[in-house]
Scaffold this active site. Sequence first.
Site, PDB file in Angstrom:
ATOM      1  CG  ASN A  31      -4.575   5.055   4.383  1.00 31.38           C
ATOM      2  OD1 ASN A  31      -4.037   5.814   3.579  1.00 31.38           O
ATOM      3  ND2 ASN A  31      -5.388   4.078   4.019  1.00 31.38           N
ATOM      4  N   GLY A  32      -4.847   8.550   4.763  1.00 32.17           N
ATOM      5  CA  GLY A  32      -5.866   9.418   4.155  1.00 32.17           C
ATOM      6  C   GLY A  32      -5.319  10.822   4.001  1.00 32.17           C
TER       7      GLY A  32
ATOM      8  NE  ARG B  61      -3.500   0.135   2.643  1.00 30.12           N
ATOM      9  CZ  ARG B  61      -4.712   0.139   2.089  1.00 30.12           C
ATOM     10  NH1 ARG B  61      -5.174  -0.951   1.521  1.00 30.12           N
ATOM     11  NH2 ARG B  61      -5.444   1.221   2.083  1.00 30.12           N
TER      12      ARG B  61
ATOM     13  CD1 TRP C  55       3.458   5.477  -2.374  1.00 32.91           C
ATOM     14  CD2 TRP C  55       1.793   6.941  -2.595  1.00 32.91           C
ATOM     15  NE1 TRP C  55       3.458   5.910  -3.677  1.00 32.91           N
ATOM     16  CE2 TRP C  55       2.438   6.813  -3.839  1.00 32.91           C
ATOM     17  CE3 TRP C  55       0.729   7.800  -2.507  1.00 32.91           C
ATOM     18  CZ2 TRP C  55       2.059   7.518  -4.977  1.00 32.91           C
ATOM     19  CZ3 TRP C  55       0.327   8.501  -3.644  1.00 32.91           C
ATOM     20  CH2 TRP C  55       1.003   8.365  -4.846  1.00 32.91           C
TER      21      TRP C  55
END
Length: 621
Positions: free
Chosen positions: A101-102, A27, A75
């Site tokens: 995450n976001g 991911r 990421w």
Amino acid sequence: MCGIVGYIGKRKAYPILIKGLHRLEYRGYDSAGVALINEQGQLNIYKAKGKVAELESFAASKDTGGTIGIAHTRWATHGEPNTVNAHPHYSESERLAIIHNGIIENYAVLKAGLKEQGYTFKSDTDTEVLVQLIEYTEVNKHVDLKTAVQLALQQVIGAYAIAILDKDHPDTLIAARKGSPLVVGIGQDEYFIASDATPIVEYTDKVIYIEDEEVVTLKVKGERLKNEGDIDITTINNVQKTPEIKRLELSLSQLEKGGYPHFMLKEIYEQPHTLTDSMRGRVNVQRDNIALSGFIDNKERFLNAKRIIITACGTSWHAGLIAMYALEEYAQIPVEVEYSSEFRYRKPVINKDDVVIAISQSGETADTLAAIQLAKEKGAFIFSICNVVGASIPRVSDSGCYTHVGPEIGVASTKAFTAQVTALTMLALCIGREKGTVSEAQYLTIVRELGQIPEKIARVLEQNQRITEVAKIFSHAQNFIYLGRGYNFPVALEGALKLKEISYIHAEGYPAAEMKHGPIALISQEMPVVVVAPHCGTYEKIVSNIQEIKARHGKVIAVVTEGDELVSKIADYVIEVPDTEECLTPLLTVIPLQLLAYHIAVVKGCDVDQPRNLAKSVTVE
Ligand code: AGP
């Protein structure tokens, strides 16, 4: 598109968290970090730039004790990939730690407000703003952590899957989500949270998929901890929710490479049985029938559709393009295929009698999720083709069809693509049979041929050695062109994308007849041309296209039907696939292109499963 994982329970957290991060590296992997509360009640955070292995090296000499922790593989979206911006992030007091995450879209406004209150920031991330906001809320409103999380998230615009630790409450792990995935695993006196089930599956098959704007509080009992084990789920507005426990369909063996050097090669070779799985219970060759529950339950919506809009990204968009040919040929419904990122912003005309099909392997692609939310607001019927049960896109959809090919770990999508094409072909046939726009003879022929496809793919895979030899010859090329016609024009696009994304060689896909409108000027001995030329309606035309290329001394690699006697004489290299119905040829012709891209990337020493700059699930815009 980061990966988050958390643990609270009876075991040492660190090994579970690190193993979980490895499972989630697909991911995103530009930095990683872990936060642990040790037996002395200290909150320790360790972070490192690069892949999870870097974090392991860094933490090897540190105190990694404690039975509660959270971890993150990143990421980058806000702030470049470095140790400072890596997660977890402390709150200012260093009492709280958060992973996320976001994207917090209004983080700048929130940050300015916190700065006015005297808060300082170490990183450029939106995530650090969130943990400061939570602490600020907790302290200034004199509320407990769960309430502070609820109140802070009410102010947030954007997407999040977060997990938070409070060193003063080592018996509690809090997590929440909106727009980014979050799964809770339920063990014996232990709980797990993660972005998806892969870090959880080896410990338990009992999971809860957290819904948007829900906050989950996990407490465990134990000699050191006072509380009874407990799962509490509320909305961010503190509305109590009842946990809905599901059983995981994943098995750990599915996650292992199974002896292959890369997940991508494993997943290419899995396709005969993943397609069998995908058709199981749907294609019944004995009864000459296709049964898609998502269609059966919503027949009228499809039969009354004036138009079908397909929205997707990348490889899924290529599957949608193939579906356009099948839906218009067999269901005779006008189809538009849209890039989700364009569709969601261009103010499209969407009518209540439109059917919108979203195609997404991960079910978490932000642009595709937003595209169907827009369509849903305008009253369209949303049908999704997805591979991850319980993912955001299927949960927003009115109905759908899961592809059931198991986790696709390689960033380059392969088995999901062939399953998407199969599902969409089944849908086209179901609609066509119901509308009477496909003859019974045609329907029966294609249903029976669908039953043959897994075995025919296995026959194509037997040419792996030949394809490896071709790959070695062309691995030094700087550019490729891929050509196809009809159902195989999208296959040319897909072949080009596969090569680009894992070997970093520039490649373009074109309708074969487009060559004479410009691209033929590019033809040279140094630029291989891959032509997808199975026996089908436009075969003679594509033979002419190949001759035009050979006349200009181009090098041609052709994918042809077994026994082909024409192209085989003019192309430089030939890869044969079994004969099949034209609408099913993409399921066979794409296999050599997947293998060609794979072997070229391997010869070039590229990171096949985790190509540079890419992540498996693009959950940010
Ligand atoms: C496919 O090989 C790529 N990794 C990428 O184009 C992918 O298909 C795209 O990001 C869409 O992902 P999704 O199917 O999960 O929505």
